[in-house]
Design an enzyme around this catalytic site. Structure first.
Site, PDB file in Angstrom:
ATOM      1  N   GLU A  86      30.296   6.605 -64.855  1.00  0.00           N
ATOM      2  CA  GLU A  86      29.808   6.625 -63.480  1.00  0.00           C
ATOM      3  C   GLU A  86      28.701   7.652 -63.335  1.00  0.00           C
ATOM      4  O   GLU A  86      28.683   8.672 -64.015  1.00  0.00           O
ATOM      5  CB  GLU A  86      30.955   6.944 -62.524  1.00  0.00           C
ATOM      6  CG  GLU A  86      32.042   5.895 -62.620  1.00  0.00           C
ATOM      7  CD  GLU A  86      33.148   6.059 -61.588  1.00  0.00           C
ATOM      8  OE1 GLU A  86      33.924   5.118 -61.441  1.00  0.00           O
ATOM      9  OE2 GLU A  86      33.253   7.123 -60.957  1.00  0.00           O
ATOM     10  N   CYS A 100      23.573  13.003 -60.360  1.00  0.00           N
ATOM     11  CA  CYS A 100      24.705  13.626 -61.038  1.00  0.00           C
ATOM     12  C   CYS A 100      25.025  12.755 -62.256  1.00  0.00           C
ATOM     13  O   CYS A 100      25.330  11.576 -62.100  1.00  0.00           O
ATOM     14  CB  CYS A 100      25.890  13.684 -60.062  1.00  0.00           C
ATOM     15  SG  CYS A 100      27.410  14.295 -60.801  1.00  0.00           S
ATOM     16  N   CYS A 107      37.130  12.843 -70.462  1.00  0.00           N
ATOM     17  CA  CYS A 107      37.020  14.289 -70.658  1.00  0.00           C
ATOM     18  C   CYS A 107      38.298  14.782 -71.315  1.00  0.00           C
ATOM     19  O   CYS A 107      39.378  14.288 -71.017  1.00  0.00           O
ATOM     20  CB  CYS A 107      36.826  14.994 -69.315  1.00  0.00           C
ATOM     21  SG  CYS A 107      36.483  16.764 -69.459  1.00  0.00           S
ATOM     22  N   CYS A 111      41.675  19.242 -66.562  1.00  0.00           N
ATOM     23  CA  CYS A 111      41.895  20.056 -65.365  1.00  0.00           C
ATOM     24  C   CYS A 111      42.815  19.255 -64.443  1.00  0.00           C
ATOM     25  O   CYS A 111      42.616  18.057 -64.247  1.00  0.00           O
ATOM     26  CB  CYS A 111      40.569  20.345 -64.663  1.00  0.00           C
ATOM     27  SG  CYS A 111      39.426  21.272 -65.695  1.00  0.00           S
ATOM     28  N   CYS A 114      41.434  17.146 -61.388  1.00  0.00           N
ATOM     29  CA  CYS A 114      40.271  16.277 -61.586  1.00  0.00           C
ATOM     30  C   CYS A 114      40.699  14.902 -62.080  1.00  0.00           C
ATOM     31  O   CYS A 114      41.503  14.778 -62.999  1.00  0.00           O
ATOM     32  CB  CYS A 114      39.329  16.927 -62.599  1.00  0.00           C
ATOM     33  SG  CYS A 114      37.893  15.920 -62.987  1.00  0.00           S
ATOM     34  N   GLY A 160      33.045  14.322 -67.797  1.00  0.00           N
ATOM     35  CA  GLY A 160      32.877  14.966 -69.089  1.00  0.00           C
ATOM     36  C   GLY A 160      32.534  16.435 -69.023  1.00  0.00           C
ATOM     37  O   GLY A 160      32.168  16.963 -67.981  1.00  0.00           O
ATOM     38  N   GLU A 161      32.697  17.092 -70.163  1.00  0.00           N
ATOM     39  CA  GLU A 161      32.374  18.506 -70.297  1.00  0.00           C
ATOM     40  C   GLU A 161      31.070  18.597 -71.104  1.00  0.00           C
ATOM     41  O   GLU A 161      31.077  18.374 -72.321  1.00  0.00           O
ATOM     42  CB  GLU A 161      33.528  19.226 -71.007  1.00  0.00           C
ATOM     43  CG  GLU A 161      33.236  20.630 -71.483  1.00  0.00           C
ATOM     44  CD  GLU A 161      32.546  21.527 -70.449  1.00  0.00           C
ATOM     45  OE1 GLU A 161      32.958  21.543 -69.274  1.00  0.00           O
ATOM     46  OE2 GLU A 161      31.571  22.206 -70.839  1.00  0.00           O
ATOM     47  N   SER A 190      26.977  22.110 -65.605  1.00  0.00           N
ATOM     48  CA  SER A 190      28.240  22.667 -65.112  1.00  0.00           C
ATOM     49  C   SER A 190      29.278  22.602 -66.216  1.00  0.00           C
ATOM     50  O   SER A 190      29.490  21.551 -66.821  1.00  0.00           O
ATOM     51  CB  SER A 190      28.701  21.849 -63.900  1.00  0.00           C
ATOM     52  OG  SER A 190      29.963  22.297 -63.455  1.00  0.00           O
ATOM     53  N   SER A 215      32.815  26.398 -63.814  1.00  0.00           N
ATOM     54  CA  SER A 215      33.938  26.006 -62.966  1.00  0.00           C
ATOM     55  C   SER A 215      35.004  27.079 -63.100  1.00  0.00           C
ATOM     56  O   SER A 215      35.782  27.068 -64.045  1.00  0.00           O
ATOM     57  CB  SER A 215      34.471  24.643 -63.410  1.00  0.00           C
ATOM     58  OG  SER A 215      33.490  23.673 -63.180  1.00  0.00           O
ATOM     59  N   LEU A 216      35.000  28.007 -62.178  1.00  0.00           N
ATOM     60  CA  LEU A 216      35.907  29.150 -62.286  1.00  0.00           C
ATOM     61  C   LEU A 216      37.276  28.798 -61.695  1.00  0.00           C
ATOM     62  O   LEU A 216      38.289  28.877 -62.346  1.00  0.00           O
ATOM     63  CB  LEU A 216      35.300  30.368 -61.579  1.00  0.00           C
ATOM     64  CG  LEU A 216      36.009  31.678 -61.841  1.00  0.00           C
ATOM     65  CD1 LEU A 216      35.863  32.119 -63.290  1.00  0.00           C
ATOM     66  CD2 LEU A 216      35.497  32.771 -60.909  1.00  0.00           C
ATOM     67  N   HIS A 217      37.267  28.423 -60.438  1.00  0.00           N
ATOM     68  CA  HIS A 217      38.451  27.918 -59.732  1.00  0.00           C
ATOM     69  C   HIS A 217      39.573  28.930 -59.556  1.00  0.00           C
ATOM     70  O   HIS A 217      40.469  28.720 -58.749  1.00  0.00           O
ATOM     71  CB  HIS A 217      38.988  26.629 -60.346  1.00  0.00           C
ATOM     72  CG  HIS A 217      37.959  25.531 -60.414  1.00  0.00           C
ATOM     73  ND1 HIS A 217      37.062  25.298 -59.399  1.00  0.00           N
ATOM     74  CD2 HIS A 217      37.674  24.623 -61.376  1.00  0.00           C
ATOM     75  CE1 HIS A 217      36.273  24.282 -59.736  1.00  0.00           C
ATOM     76  NE2 HIS A 217      36.615  23.867 -60.923  1.00  0.00           N
ATOM     77  N   ASN A 295      38.655  17.201 -53.282  1.00  0.00           N
ATOM     78  CA  ASN A 295      38.602  15.766 -52.999  1.00  0.00           C
ATOM     79  C   ASN A 295      39.833  15.120 -53.607  1.00  0.00           C
ATOM     80  O   ASN A 295      40.098  15.311 -54.795  1.00  0.00           O
ATOM     81  CB  ASN A 295      37.338  15.166 -53.600  1.00  0.00           C
ATOM     82  CG  ASN A 295      36.097  15.803 -52.999  1.00  0.00           C
ATOM     83  OD1 ASN A 295      35.951  15.873 -51.792  1.00  0.00           O
ATOM     84  ND2 ASN A 295      35.216  16.306 -53.853  1.00  0.00           N
ATOM     85  N   CYS A 337      32.982  15.027 -56.123  1.00  0.00           N
ATOM     86  CA  CYS A 337      33.377  15.788 -57.309  1.00  0.00           C
ATOM     87  C   CYS A 337      34.804  15.476 -57.693  1.00  0.00           C
ATOM     88  O   CYS A 337      35.692  15.518 -56.851  1.00  0.00           O
ATOM     89  CB  CYS A 337      33.367  17.295 -57.045  1.00  0.00           C
ATOM     90  SG  CYS A 337      31.778  17.957 -56.724  1.00  0.00           S
TER      91      CYS A 337
END
Ligand code: SAH
Length: 346
Positions: A86, A100, A107, A111, A114, A160-161, A190, A215-217, A295, A337
């Protein structure tokens, strides 16, 4: 191993001169050219063979969704092996478009909040497959004269990373910087924070000076380990030490690192978490914190309620931390996201 267009040309025409390869890169970005037949600087026999054997586009449109405000579009694209990825097109503050891109099919980072994480990793995308997501939206826009035409930004925030697909992502960055007018400060990679890869890019002369978002979170180690299985004890110290060297290398007053922070109710949005985040931001220095509303992806989490998210933001500001809240776009078409997931990919 999947071959890129250039590698396919090389395999087909082993005696081809180097400058021809550059022409191939240029050709696919040429506005108005829609196939090898248009590439007049290649010889006719070369063009004819390329038409037969080398795809002009490595991605094929399956569906495109349009948000009700016409400010977000999501496309499902098919790549080699009948796999789907996508990509999203979003209108940005400059009334231009941000693309994007996905960098992998699925991935491996898993996480917990996600949707892509639930797919697991199928494979890396090639640089053509990443670049072609941008080319896809360019040709989409030419067919939509009702919309602004210019793509000004690219973010690697799809599936993906990106740093787990380092070589292809670096090649993509080089191609975009060379063949489009999108500059390095308008491109953001990112990452979940793969320290060995972050170290690698610091000593890599070929890594372009694009922006980085981590991506700290959570700046609380235990919380981060719980929500991001790729995290571990000592990660935050390593990141802070790396950041110091990053700022030394990319020595610019304007240079900052973005920390992304998805707001998960009662998980990472408490006063304790706000304090830890402010202290970590102070320690690292030039950071911008981007609070992202969660989301919904079918996981066990909920978005932080309005007041709590606002208090969190106000607290960061009171500590002089540069923090903003990201607006959600495209949630009506599952393009926000963390919502990118394609079913039936195995
Ligand atoms: N693998 C890269 C790109 C991921 S997508 C990375 O980890 O940075 C871009 C951002 O969306 C990341 O910060 C990611 O953590 C965040 N994200 C993932 N799921 C989300 C969700 N359900 N709601 C909001 N943001 C999410």
């Amino acid at each position: 191993m999947l071959l890129t267009r250039k590698q396919q040309f090389q395999a087909l025409f082993p005696d081809m001169q180097k400058f021809r390869l550059k022409q191939i890169d240029e050709a696919v970005f040429h506005a108005g050219w829609t196939g090898w037949n248009d590439v007049s600087n290649l010889s006719l026999p070369m063009r004819e063979q390329a038409i037969k054997e080398i795809p002009w586009m490595s991605v094929k449109e399956v569906f495109t969704f349009e948000s009700k405000h016409k400010d977000t579009f999501k496309a499902v694209l098919e790549v080699e092996g009948s796999k789907r990825i996508e990509t999203v097109l979003m209108r940005n503050a400059r009334e231009q478009w941000t693309v994007c891109v996905s960098s992998q099919i699925g991935c491996a980072m898993r996480c917990t909040f996600c949707a892509t994480g639930t797919m697991g990793l199928t494979r890396n995308l090639t640089s053509d497959e990443i670049v072609d997501q941008v080319r896809f939206w360019n040709s989409f826009l030419t067919k939509r004269p009702d919309l602004a035409q210019r793509i000004s930004n690219v973010v690697f925030m799809g599936m993906g990373e990106p740093l787990a697909n380092y070589d292809s992502v670096r090649e993509t960055l080089q191609l975009l910087l060379k063949h489009t007018d999108i500059g390095p400060t308008r491109i953001t990679v990112s990452t979940v924070g793969l320290i060995p890869m972050l170290e690698k890019l610091l000593i890599d002369p070929e890594w372009p000076p694009v922006r980085l978002a981590v991506s700290l979170h959570s700046a609380d180690s235990e919380t981060r380990k719980t929500i991001m299985p790729s995290s571990y004890d000592g990660f935050l110290d390593k990141l802070a030490e790396w950041a110091e060297r990053y700022f030394e290398k990319f020595d610019s007053k304007r240079r900052h690192i973005t920390f992304e922070y998805v707001m998960l109710a009662n998980v990472n949005d408490t006063p304790m978490h706000a304090k830890a985040l402010a202290s970590f931001a102070e320690r690292v220095g030039k950071v911008r914190i981007n609070l992202i509303p969660y989301n919904f992806t079918g996981s066990e989490y909920f978005n932080s309620e309005g007041d709590k998210a606002d208090e969190f933001l106000e607290y960061l500001k009171s500590r002089n931390v540069d923090a903003t809240k990201r607006r959600t776009m495209g949630d009506d078409i599952a393009a926000a996201c963390g919502q990118l997931v394609v079913e039936g990919n195995t």
